[in-house]
Design an enzyme around this catalytic site. Sequence first.
Site, PDB file in Angstrom:
ATOM      1  N   GLY A 244       0.830  -1.193   0.000  1.00 35.36           N
ATOM      2  CA  GLY A 244       0.000   0.000   0.000  1.00 35.36           C
ATOM      3  C   GLY A 244       0.868   1.248   0.000  1.00 35.36           C
ATOM      4  O   GLY A 244       2.054   1.205   0.336  1.00 35.36           O
ATOM      5  N   CYS A 245       0.264   2.378  -0.377  1.00 40.13           N
ATOM      6  CA  CYS A 245       1.049   3.609  -0.490  1.00 40.13           C
ATOM      7  C   CYS A 245       1.524   4.093   0.876  1.00 40.13           C
ATOM      8  O   CYS A 245       2.730   4.305   1.085  1.00 40.13           O
ATOM      9  CB  CYS A 245       0.233   4.684  -1.205  1.00 40.13           C
ATOM     10  SG  CYS A 245      -1.438   4.902  -0.574  1.00 40.13           S
ATOM     11  N   TYR A 246       0.603   4.268   1.812  1.00 42.29           N
ATOM     12  CA  TYR A 246       1.017   4.690   3.150  1.00 42.29           C
ATOM     13  C   TYR A 246       2.016   3.704   3.767  1.00 42.29           C
ATOM     14  O   TYR A 246       3.038   4.112   4.328  1.00 42.29           O
ATOM     15  CB  TYR A 246      -0.197   4.811   4.071  1.00 42.29           C
ATOM     16  CG  TYR A 246      -1.101   5.987   3.843  1.00 42.29           C
ATOM     17  CD1 TYR A 246      -0.659   7.299   4.015  1.00 42.29           C
ATOM     18  CD2 TYR A 246      -2.443   5.808   3.502  1.00 42.29           C
ATOM     19  CE1 TYR A 246      -1.516   8.383   3.847  1.00 42.29           C
ATOM     20  CE2 TYR A 246      -3.300   6.880   3.324  1.00 42.29           C
ATOM     21  CZ  TYR A 246      -2.837   8.168   3.502  1.00 42.29           C
ATOM     22  OH  TYR A 246      -3.688   9.237   3.347  1.00 42.29           O
TER      23      TYR A 246
END
Lengths: 345, 345, 345, 345
Positions: A148-150
């Site tokens: 995921g990005c975060y």
Amino acid sequence: MIKVGIVGGTGYTGVELLRLLAVHPDVQLTAITSRKEDGLPVADMFPSLRGRVALAFSAPEKADLSQCDVVFFATPHGVAMAQAPALLAAGVKVVDLAADFRLKDQASFEQWYKIPHTCPELLEQAVYGLAELNREAIQGASLIANPGCYPTTMQLGYYPLLKAGLIDAGALIADCKSGVSGAGRKAEIGTLFSESSDNFKAYSVAGHRHTPETAAQLQRFTEQKVDLVFTPHLVPMIRGMHSTLYARLTKEVSNEELQSLFEAQYKDAPFVDVMPFGSHPETRSTRGSNMLRMALHRPGNGNTVIVLVVQDNLVKGAAGQAVQCMNLMFGLEETTGLTQIALMP
Amino acid sequence: MIKVGIVGGTGYTGVELLRLLAVHPDVQLTAITSRKEDGLPVADMFPSLRGRVALAFSAPEKADLSQCDVVFFATPHGVAMAQAPALLAAGVKVVDLAADFRLKDQASFEQWYKIPHTCPELLEQAVYGLAELNREAIQGASLIANPGCYPTTMQLGYYPLLKAGLIDAGALIADCKSGVSGAGRKAEIGTLFSESSDNFKAYSVAGHRHTPETAAQLQRFTEQKVDLVFTPHLVPMIRGMHSTLYARLTKEVSNEELQSLFEAQYKDAPFVDVMPFGSHPETRSTRGSNMLRMALHRPGNGNTVIVLVVQDNLVKGAAGQAVQCMNLMFGLEETTGLTQIALMP
Amino acid sequence: MIKVGIVGGTGYTGVELLRLLAVHPDVQLTAITSRKEDGLPVADMFPSLRGRVALAFSAPEKADLSQCDVVFFATPHGVAMAQAPALLAAGVKVVDLAADFRLKDQASFEQWYKIPHTCPELLEQAVYGLAELNREAIQGASLIANPGCYPTTMQLGYYPLLKAGLIDAGALIADCKSGVSGAGRKAEIGTLFSESSDNFKAYSVAGHRHTPETAAQLQRFTEQKVDLVFTPHLVPMIRGMHSTLYARLTKEVSNEELQSLFEAQYKDAPFVDVMPFGSHPETRSTRGSNMLRMALHRPGNGNTVIVLVVQDNLVKGAAGQAVQCMNLMFGLEETTGLTQIALMP
Amino acid sequence: MIKVGIVGGTGYTGVELLRLLAVHPDVQLTAITSRKEDGLPVADMFPSLRGRVALAFSAPEKADLSQCDVVFFATPHGVAMAQAPALLAAGVKVVDLAADFRLKDQASFEQWYKIPHTCPELLEQAVYGLAELNREAIQGASLIANPGCYPTTMQLGYYPLLKAGLIDAGALIADCKSGVSGAGRKAEIGTLFSESSDNFKAYSVAGHRHTPETAAQLQRFTEQKVDLVFTPHLVPMIRGMHSTLYARLTKEVSNEELQSLFEAQYKDAPFVDVMPFGSHPETRSTRGSNMLRMALHRPGNGNTVIVLVVQDNLVKGAAGQAVQCMNLMFGLEETTGLTQIALMP
């Protein structure tokens, strides 16, 4: 040439994959599926690709993805798990940009994503695609769970401190901010220009799916029991992610030692830039590129250490990271096709 | 106190009516309808109204709008024409912010709006709510067709020139630009932040509904046959409209005479600000206020005159203009409740 | 490898040249000058270049630009004319991104730019760097006057119509809109975020320096006497330019003939994309790329033809166009190093 | 009518004071000074005020501020301390929107602001203008130190928890985000549109002047020794401030008790809105208004409590708060002239 298929090419991670793969020297774009847009030339939907991508979308049943060498899933959660088993059986490598294979724990997946997992037997085989912490495993993988990005920013920012046992792993506070493209290309009122421009807000403060992913992976990588408070916010900008990571030091350590620790950790990582101590990285310094930049701070030389981390959420946070994994899986130089310089201004 | 009802309060013109009417000294907000949001307190949808508007939305059949003195329709085209006859029959005044009564010509309406007109008998009775050119008629009206946002700027900008017979009425070019709120509060991909931010484009260049409205009204007001090329564009800002109006002078006239013509025309109009010749009005100088500002230019002192016109599309271009009409209809001072100063910066 | 020098690398066209040239396969960045920033590594000012550009700024007197094969001037007006003669005498090619050599007429230059021209003898030798209309001359040039951003769009949009004698050359109206980066990287209140965000305005309506450049060049290229009303506007976006070009048809011509005319004109131009008739090009479809896109319209099939033209003002409107010229001057493929795909979203 | 003078009316807090005071029913704008703009009508600089404010700027020596009842200083730090003694001696009340009187400790002031304090004898007399925690003192004050924007949110958010002794006062982490107008109306590259749009960054992480102000005032108000990590960030929006306040609970307390604590604390505060537990306040819900909104969260029902606080940095964070103080000082209703509803969208 690597024959590449994309499932779900109408979203932002899909078009970003196209932007990157269309200029990748070792890739031949072979198929891109969309049930809804069957027959529509990709460049009609995304004029930025006019003259550069000749493919048309095709309905899933018409596209023979088994002829591809690798298939990227730029789809909502649940799609990859339905199609991955057959592709893998046909010898096709799979990179899932959604969350289907990010959590090793089936129960945790089903709790957070509210859908049953249809191929839990693949969870252990799936390799978490964070090259900086998992490069070897990726090189030998057939099935990649793209992070995921975060979680990408939180893991790369906290890892050196946790691994070195310098901080209280039970008191991590990650205050993170994302551009609006992170919400995807969906017709929703909340992300209209008139709703999210000239505005700032937190969201999902009570609990976000990237918390268990980050905590579980950090525990796998560092063997420390991690407790994480993660607060995401929405920034009125298209691309960009900024994570402000707080940790409490539990050992005596100088700022120089902290800086050296990070520089040593990432000296061979072509997409991680450890900036000078006390820098303020800006999201725009990564806009359109696969670079992630970070810098350390220690206010008042007290016992709180802050790691500031920035990236382009659609590149290093999604499509670029996926291509980085593909490069490793196919024995290419890690940076192939990923040398774009950030657009600034 | 004037008892006010609002039909369709969940869009941007609806919430803007609420913002203005909640502080209007002579208004009592009585009912606001929304089938979908029946029972929801208005302030739960629009937190800006917390502590200021106590009303909840109610389903249309529950709201007794016939008890109101005036009802505003902040609805899609077609709703007002269905409900206006009964309300008028009950002695309730009606202000339609949509287009149902803007075109006197039924065929033209049906051609441009693609729906049959269900009460054509009211078209002649309806009064066009452009106070600066139609004040007396509005004072005596029961049914107001509130002007479109673009047409407001084009009519007020071209009127003095046409009325004085100074320009070629057959060669008007209006290049207009609007903030994104003009597209309304609808879940659509095209107006997502990530689609319309950091971007500029024209739309509906082949033909826009505001062309016939503007041309027809200018002909009514000036008795000149008007031919208009109108090109709308979308600006990455929430509010604001800027019209750049081109006309070809057909008579000798000095710049001073042009300026005097405009100043004389609008000297008693409290919401029209004729700026000094050669000024460059900015949309933000009207943000949140009911003011419309304009300035004249004449490049190279040639035979092209340019009128630059700015307004807030949601205030003077919609809700503020509607309240201005209400003030006139009920014999109040035209500026009552409309004295907000623009937010700058 | 072509040894490249840049004079004035601290502005937006300077850093954009660096972004493009750093990945150009045939270029070796050799020197970049800035008196004020002497000694500062370029990447310290522009973190987007960290790890990609190792050069430091050097004071002009320290940089031996005569060793370069070509020098780009990304400077205010007046700098290139002071240094070009010596460089040319030393056999160095020069590309000026400012206006010093854009106007062949010395008097016109001095009237519009308010400074004396110090090397008028070079005006005739200088070649106007608009490759699509002047390719051959550029290939043989030593001194390039890189076109202004607005003039690029106006010339490419009007040229086919004027050349074919289809429109009234004495009644051109160009309503143009630019992102804020066009104003440069200067500390000024008017282009602060809080002044130019959420706002739209026209500027320099009485007369802008790009008017004489456009009119004179169009006359040179088409041998028609051109009269142009040009109105620039400022859009709250960083990059992007949208020109809405109006012309009055003076001959019978079908829409198909118009479309064919444009497609034939630009069929061999790799950076001009003639979109289908009636399209609405968006500036973002060119963000970060050297593409210029255009589309034709004809409202109501009347006698007004509209050409919509978009480009990235810093690429095709400045640095990219300069590199395109360099490619032609050095016998390279025109597209070398300029194949970036636009960033979307 | 209260005769009001403004020193330094050309910045954003100055023009915001004008916007608010021009419609304040009990105020007569008497003088506004600016050395640089002497003689310029205020409305020529700020067209939003055309027709609403007739005053011109006057040089300080021409303006007889001693005739005013109250003078606001919307100036850089250091100006108010030079002029306040004479005004106070003349019986004029003073409200300083800068920092001259915010820190009671002279040494701390001089350390953080790098200038000597020229009237330390007034430090004790000055009253900190945070009405919600200091109402009585303000009512009797002659000299107000108007709070900083960030400190307003941090104090109102942390106060109830600290006062009740529920949290570890030595481990406060405030992650705060501000719109760009907080940087003021100064010609600087860093806050240009092209630099700060589509971007997000932290700044002054090593130490910001609002840290000592907040810590010292919280200690005064709560008698607890406060240790605060404060991290400011810049958001690409004009107005708005969002503070995400983290604290560690040290006592057993239910979420209902936390919510009740806050509601009780602010039940009589007209400009503080305690939203339902778990809400996500948006900055735009306060745009242009004097409201501050907050909401509580407790992720995973663990021992971290989060307070989300939003306000318009130019209103409740500056000019609105100053007017609120003036109202109290002159015995007016606290909300007089401050009832604007936020502009949304």
